[in-house]
Design a protein around this motif. Structure first.
Motif, PDB file in Angstrom:
ATOM      1  N   VAL A 212       0.868  -1.176   0.000  1.00  0.00           N
ATOM      2  CA  VAL A 212       0.000   0.000   0.000  1.00  0.00           C
ATOM      3  C   VAL A 212       0.906   1.228   0.000  1.00  0.00           C
ATOM      4  O   VAL A 212       1.488   1.567   1.031  1.00  0.00           O
ATOM      5  CB  VAL A 212      -0.936   0.021   1.234  1.00  0.00           C
ATOM      6  N   PRO A 213       1.056   1.888  -1.149  1.00  0.00           N
ATOM      7  CA  PRO A 213       2.042   2.962  -1.255  1.00  0.00           C
ATOM      8  C   PRO A 213       1.746   4.216  -0.437  1.00  0.00           C
ATOM      9  O   PRO A 213       2.652   4.951  -0.094  1.00  0.00           O
ATOM     10  CB  PRO A 213       2.060   3.286  -2.747  1.00  0.00           C
ATOM     11  N   ASN A 214       0.513   4.479  -0.115  1.00  0.00           N
ATOM     12  CA  ASN A 214       0.192   5.699   0.626  1.00  0.00           C
ATOM     13  C   ASN A 214      -0.477   5.408   1.955  1.00  0.00           C
ATOM     14  O   ASN A 214      -1.408   6.085   2.360  1.00  0.00           O
ATOM     15  CB  ASN A 214      -0.675   6.631  -0.228  1.00  0.00           C
ATOM     16  N   THR A 215       0.039   4.410   2.643  1.00  0.00           N
ATOM     17  CA  THR A 215      -0.543   4.046   3.934  1.00  0.00           C
ATOM     18  C   THR A 215      -0.260   5.141   4.973  1.00  0.00           C
ATOM     19  O   THR A 215       0.815   5.730   4.983  1.00  0.00           O
ATOM     20  CB  THR A 215       0.005   2.688   4.404  1.00  0.00           C
ATOM     21  N   PRO A 216      -1.222   5.432   5.842  1.00  0.00           N
ATOM     22  CA  PRO A 216      -0.995   6.442   6.884  1.00  0.00           C
ATOM     23  C   PRO A 216      -0.115   5.886   8.002  1.00  0.00           C
ATOM     24  O   PRO A 216       0.016   4.670   8.149  1.00  0.00           O
ATOM     25  CB  PRO A 216      -2.399   6.751   7.390  1.00  0.00           C
ATOM     26  N   PRO A 217       0.472   6.764   8.785  1.00  0.00           N
ATOM     27  CA  PRO A 217       1.320   6.288   9.884  1.00  0.00           C
ATOM     28  C   PRO A 217       0.483   5.691  11.013  1.00  0.00           C
ATOM     29  O   PRO A 217      -0.710   5.951  11.117  1.00  0.00           O
ATOM     30  CB  PRO A 217       2.020   7.567  10.364  1.00  0.00           C
ATOM     31  N   THR A 218       1.131   4.877  11.844  1.00  0.00           N
ATOM     32  CA  THR A 218       0.460   4.376  13.044  1.00  0.00           C
ATOM     33  C   THR A 218       0.743   5.391  14.143  1.00  0.00           C
ATOM     34  O   THR A 218       1.788   5.371  14.764  1.00  0.00           O
ATOM     35  CB  THR A 218       0.990   2.984  13.444  1.00  0.00           C
ATOM     36  N   ALA A 219      -0.206   6.288  14.330  1.00  0.00           N
ATOM     37  CA  ALA A 219      -0.019   7.361  15.307  1.00  0.00           C
ATOM     38  C   ALA A 219      -1.386   7.827  15.817  1.00  0.00           C
ATOM     39  O   ALA A 219      -2.406   7.547  15.202  1.00  0.00           O
ATOM     40  CB  ALA A 219       0.717   8.531  14.665  1.00  0.00           C
ATOM     41  N   ALA A 220      -1.352   8.505  16.920  1.00  0.00           N
ATOM     42  CA  ALA A 220      -2.536   9.169  17.488  1.00  0.00           C
ATOM     43  C   ALA A 220      -3.693   8.218  17.754  1.00  0.00           C
ATOM     44  O   ALA A 220      -4.848   8.582  17.657  1.00  0.00           O
ATOM     45  CB  ALA A 220      -2.987  10.314  16.572  1.00  0.00           C
ATOM     46  N   SER A 221      -3.381   6.981  18.076  1.00  0.00           N
ATOM     47  CA  SER A 221      -4.389   5.986  18.449  1.00  0.00           C
ATOM     48  C   SER A 221      -5.435   5.742  17.363  1.00  0.00           C
ATOM     49  O   SER A 221      -6.583   5.424  17.670  1.00  0.00           O
ATOM     50  CB  SER A 221      -5.078   6.398  19.757  1.00  0.00           C
ATOM     51  N   ILE A 222      -5.052   5.889  16.106  1.00  0.00           N
ATOM     52  CA  ILE A 222      -6.010   5.648  15.025  1.00  0.00           C
ATOM     53  C   ILE A 222      -5.657   4.406  14.211  1.00  0.00           C
ATOM     54  O   ILE A 222      -6.344   4.080  13.250  1.00  0.00           O
ATOM     55  CB  ILE A 222      -6.092   6.862  14.068  1.00  0.00           C
ATOM     56  N   SER A 223      -4.607   3.709  14.592  1.00  0.00           N
ATOM     57  CA  SER A 223      -4.115   2.592  13.792  1.00  0.00           C
ATOM     58  C   SER A 223      -5.146   1.493  13.597  1.00  0.00           C
ATOM     59  O   SER A 223      -5.352   1.014  12.480  1.00  0.00           O
ATOM     60  CB  SER A 223      -2.858   2.011  14.432  1.00  0.00           C
ATOM     61  N   THR A 224      -5.797   1.070  14.665  1.00  0.00           N
ATOM     62  CA  THR A 224      -6.787   0.004  14.543  1.00  0.00           C
ATOM     63  C   THR A 224      -7.960   0.471  13.702  1.00  0.00           C
ATOM     64  O   THR A 224      -8.474  -0.281  12.875  1.00  0.00           O
ATOM     65  CB  THR A 224      -7.273  -0.455  15.929  1.00  0.00           C
ATOM     66  N   ASP A 225      -8.380   1.705  13.884  1.00  0.00           N
ATOM     67  CA  ASP A 225      -9.515   2.224  13.119  1.00  0.00           C
ATOM     68  C   ASP A 225      -9.221   2.238  11.625  1.00  0.00           C
ATOM     69  O   ASP A 225      -9.982   1.691  10.823  1.00  0.00           O
ATOM     70  CB  ASP A 225      -9.872   3.647  13.570  1.00  0.00           C
ATOM     71  N   ILE A 226      -8.114   2.865  11.250  1.00  0.00           N
ATOM     72  CA  ILE A 226      -7.800   3.004   9.829  1.00  0.00           C
ATOM     73  C   ILE A 226      -7.429   1.666   9.205  1.00  0.00           C
ATOM     74  O   ILE A 226      -7.963   1.280   8.165  1.00  0.00           O
ATOM     75  CB  ILE A 226      -6.684   4.048   9.635  1.00  0.00           C
ATOM     76  N   ASN A 227      -6.521   0.937   9.835  1.00  0.00           N
ATOM     77  CA  ASN A 227      -6.096  -0.344   9.278  1.00  0.00           C
ATOM     78  C   ASN A 227      -7.195  -1.396   9.371  1.00  0.00           C
ATOM     79  O   ASN A 227      -7.374  -2.209   8.466  1.00  0.00           O
ATOM     80  CB  ASN A 227      -4.830  -0.836   9.973  1.00  0.00           C
ATOM     81  N   GLY A 228      -7.943  -1.372  10.473  1.00  0.00           N
ATOM     82  CA  GLY A 228      -9.041  -2.317  10.630  1.00  0.00           C
ATOM     83  C   GLY A 228     -10.108  -2.129   9.565  1.00  0.00           C
ATOM     84  O   GLY A 228     -10.605  -3.106   8.985  1.00  0.00           O
ATOM     85  N   MET A 229     -10.473  -0.890   9.284  1.00  0.00           N
ATOM     86  CA  MET A 229     -11.469  -0.631   8.248  1.00  0.00           C
ATOM     87  C   MET A 229     -10.926  -0.975   6.863  1.00  0.00           C
ATOM     88  O   MET A 229     -11.663  -1.479   6.009  1.00  0.00           O
ATOM     89  CB  MET A 229     -11.928   0.827   8.301  1.00  0.00           C
ATOM     90  N   ALA A 230      -9.646  -0.725   6.626  1.00  0.00           N
ATOM     91  CA  ALA A 230      -9.039  -1.097   5.338  1.00  0.00           C
ATOM     92  C   ALA A 230      -9.067  -2.611   5.157  1.00  0.00           C
ATOM     93  O   ALA A 230      -9.422  -3.118   4.082  1.00  0.00           O
ATOM     94  CB  ALA A 230      -7.609  -0.563   5.258  1.00  0.00           C
ATOM     95  N   VAL A 231      -8.722  -3.347   6.205  1.00  0.00           N
ATOM     96  CA  VAL A 231      -8.751  -4.814   6.145  1.00  0.00           C
ATOM     97  C   VAL A 231     -10.183  -5.303   5.963  1.00  0.00           C
ATOM     98  O   VAL A 231     -10.441  -6.227   5.186  1.00  0.00           O
ATOM     99  CB  VAL A 231      -8.092  -5.427   7.398  1.00  0.00           C
ATOM    100  N   LYS A 232     -11.121  -4.679   6.653  1.00  0.00           N
ATOM    101  CA  LYS A 232     -12.527  -5.062   6.509  1.00  0.00           C
ATOM    102  C   LYS A 232     -12.986  -4.888   5.061  1.00  0.00           C
ATOM    103  O   LYS A 232     -13.638  -5.773   4.495  1.00  0.00           O
ATOM    104  CB  LYS A 232     -13.404  -4.229   7.450  1.00  0.00           C
ATOM    105  N   LYS A 233     -12.630  -3.750   4.452  1.00  0.00           N
ATOM    106  CA  LYS A 233     -13.005  -3.509   3.051  1.00  0.00           C
ATOM    107  C   LYS A 233     -12.367  -4.542   2.126  1.00  0.00           C
ATOM    108  O   LYS A 233     -13.021  -5.050   1.207  1.00  0.00           O
ATOM    109  CB  LYS A 233     -12.603  -2.095   2.636  1.00  0.00           C
TER     110      LYS A 233
END
Length: 181
Positions: free
Chosen positions: A34-55
């Motif tokens: 994933v070339p433009n993945t966001p950083p794991t910061a500010a306690s959003i990692s599970t939200d962003i990555n989890g939703m991406a994996v769900k999709k």
């Protein structure tokens, strides 16, 4: 940073695909995937990555649905094998962006985060007034993390955060550097 993230992401994939967690493998994030993945910061990692994996899992499940309907008594391996033989792509990616986040620093208005979590702690300590030594008797922590994917991981993160703060304020020697104006 990121402790427990892989476990939670495995749980998301497992639930979405309906397969045991033992069938899910995680590899480290990399820009070749994933070339433009966001950083794991500010306690959003599970939200962003989890939703991406769900999709991504929903896209995969959609591709496998014809095989699931054709063989309802089959298992994951049967459906994947049948899709592979039919040359159905078994590679998917997912990406998630939290919508409507914005903030105007000049006007001090906006929505910089999707949500906030709140917590508080009270610690009872015994202090030796002569030496300044102290002993923690007990600590009570109350934290609202919403609907937790894995309470054991979240409890560990909260306890770790408390200990980190405790260490910063009572065990480390803070140095204040005077500012020259």
């Amino acid at each position: 940073m990121g402790q427990g993230l892989h476990t939670k992401i495995i749980q998301v994939a497992s639930r979405c695909l309906g397969v045991p967690t033992s069938k899910i493998h995680i590899s480290e994030a990399n820009t070749d995937k994933v070339p433009n993945t966001p950083p794991t910061a500010a306690s959003i990692s599970t939200d962003i990555n989890g939703m991406a994996v769900k999709k991504a899992c929903q896209a995969m499940k959609e591709r496998l649905e014809p095989y699931m309907y054709a063989n309802p008594k089959g298992n994951w391996e049967d459906w994947v094998r049948a899709a592979y033989i039919d040359r159905v792509s078994l590679s998917v990616t997912g990406f998630h962006k939290v919508e409507d986040l914005h903030y105007d620093w000049e006007k001090n208005v906006g929505r910089p985060y999707d949500y906030f979590s709140f917590g508080t702690a009270a610690t009872e300590v015994e202090i030796d007034c002569l030496t300044g030594d102290h002993h923690v008797i007990k600590t009570h922590i109350v934290m609202d993390v919403g609907d937790s994917l894995n309470p054991a991981i979240d409890v560990g993160q909260i306890e770790g955060g408390f200990i980190q703060g405790y260490g910063m304020f009572v065990l480390e020697d803070h140095q204040i550097t005077p500012r020259v104006i």
